[in-house]
Design a protein around this motif. Structure first.
Motif: not given
Length: 423
Positions: A2, A154-155, A157-162
């Protein structure tokens, strides 16, 4: 992988190249009657060209996808599709990459072109089995699409969480800065109220003692005693403020005694004592207090005390010798007796501005500096910190403040503080 996606994608390309070379070598060593093996100098360069763009798929997803689509045509035309499987794998990887990094619209257009090329290839090269082969290709592309949708979700969602975490971090940082600024303003108000009042009284008595030390030693001795008491009181208040700054433990109810122990803040009930101290400095004060001010909430009560203290200090500093001040504090409970809103407190402090200004406190050129009129008086200490402090205290309690010359002469300060039960 990653942290270094290019390295991971390069490994994928190397593994596919190695497998293609191995399969090609097996077909050369063990020929199959119905499958023609193309020359190595044609097939291997095509494999390298086809796989060479895989390491850049994340950075240039569309370029990689269409590069694979274009070079698939000579790859298959050379007959290399029968002895190597990298073209099918790379096509699936290309579609997956477009879905994840470029979006559904680009992926749909690319899928349509891929199906056209694949269908043409199947019809020309495998006319008897093109239906089965086409269904297999469609299923493979559909699987890649679904996998790309899952990973893309998933990407996202992770971007939104970050992004939310970053926003919360910024909000917390901003809230911390606001809290620090408010605390600094509060401490500045407390320091100004304590120091300005105490220094004003001390300077007045020191000035008087310097004139009376030879003519009236007893008066000079009383003035020095007042200076000593005022200094001790101011020092005690400063120690209390320093204890608040140094002690991170807010729950100090069990602390008893000691210089660091926090004592109760002054309240409206202490206005009588304040008036006595100011009168000893030469300002006659008449109090007209509401009998119920002892019931005021602690925060409002402290605000009342500090506003009156600052107003009397300004009268003492700027109004001159022989001035009389009148302090009125009235709690108008209004219609909010049984609600959270318990009316308002009205504060009026007026002086008649008689006499001559103190040359030391008023900043005049000498002992004979006369006060020519009420309009010339500064409303607070140099820099306006006193007036600023009073306005800040009224704003804290949703109140209003006016300060200026009184209609009949002198100076007046009027403040209204909103009273809320429990605050």
């Amino acid at each position: 992988m990653k942290a270094h996606p290019v390295v991971g994608d390069s490994l994928i390309a190397i593994v596919l190249f190695a497998l293609d070379v191995l399969v090609y070598a097996l077909f050369v060593a063990f020929p199959v009657p119905d499958i023609a093996t193309p020359p190595w100098y044609v097939g291997l360069p095509l494999i390298v060209i086809l796989l060479g763009v895989v390491p850049l798929r994340r950075k240039y997803p569309l370029v990689m996808a269409y590069w694979v689509l274009v070079w698939t045509i000579p790859y298959v035309a050379a007959g290399f599709g029968d002895v190597a499987f990298s073209v099918a794998v790379v096509s699936c990887i290309a579609l997956y990459t477009v879905v994840v990094y470029s979006g559904r619209r680009q992926a749909a257009f690319y899928t349509a072109l891929t199906l056209v090329v694949s269908l043409t290839h199947q019809i020309l090269q495998y006319p008897d089995d093109w239906v089965v082969n086409t269904v297999t290709v469609v299923l493979a592309l559909a699987l890649c699409w679904v996998l790309g949708e899952f990973v893309g979700a998933r990407r996202a969602y992770q971007a939104e969480v970050e992004a939310r975490l970053h926003l919360l971090e910024n909000e917390r940082h901003q809230a911390t800065r606001i809290a620090v600024a408010e605390e600094r303003e509060r401490i500045a108000r407390e320091l100004h109220d304590v120091v300005a009042h105490a220094v004003s009284v001390i300077v007045v008595h020191a000035d008087g003692a310097s004139y009376a030390v030879r003519k009236d030693p007893d008066l000079a001795e009383r003035a020095i005693g007042t200076i000593s008491d005022t200094g001790r009181s101011a020092l005690h208040e400063l120690r209390r403020l320093l204890a608040i700054l140094r002690d991170d433990d807010r729950d100090d109810e069990n602390r008893v005694g000691g210089e660091g122990a926090r004592t109760p803040q002054p309240t409206a009930a202490d206005l009588v004592e304040l008036a006595d101290r100011v009168e000893t400095a030469g300002l006659t004060v008449r109090l007209d207090l509401d009998e119920t001010i002892d019931e005021l909430p602690a925060g409002v009560s402290l605000g009342v005390y500090r506003i009156v203290q600052e107003a009397l200090t300004n009268s003492l500093k700027h109004a001159g010798v022989g001035t009389r001040a009148h302090v009125r504090v009235r709690w108008d409970r209004g219609a909010g007796r049984d609600t959270d809103h318990a009316g308002s407190v009205h504060i009026d402090v007026e002086d008649d501005g008689a006499g001559r200004a103190n040359p030391v406190l008023a900043g005049g050129p000498g002992a004979g500096a006369a006060r020519e009129g009420p309009a010339e008086r500064a409303p607070s200490a140099p820099g306006g910190n006193g007036l600023i402090g009073m306005r800040e205290r009224t704003n804290v309690h949703d109140g209003t403040l006016t300060a200026g010359p009184a209609p009949g002469g002198g100076w007046q300060v009027r403040a209204v503080l909103t009273v809320r039960l429990g605050g």
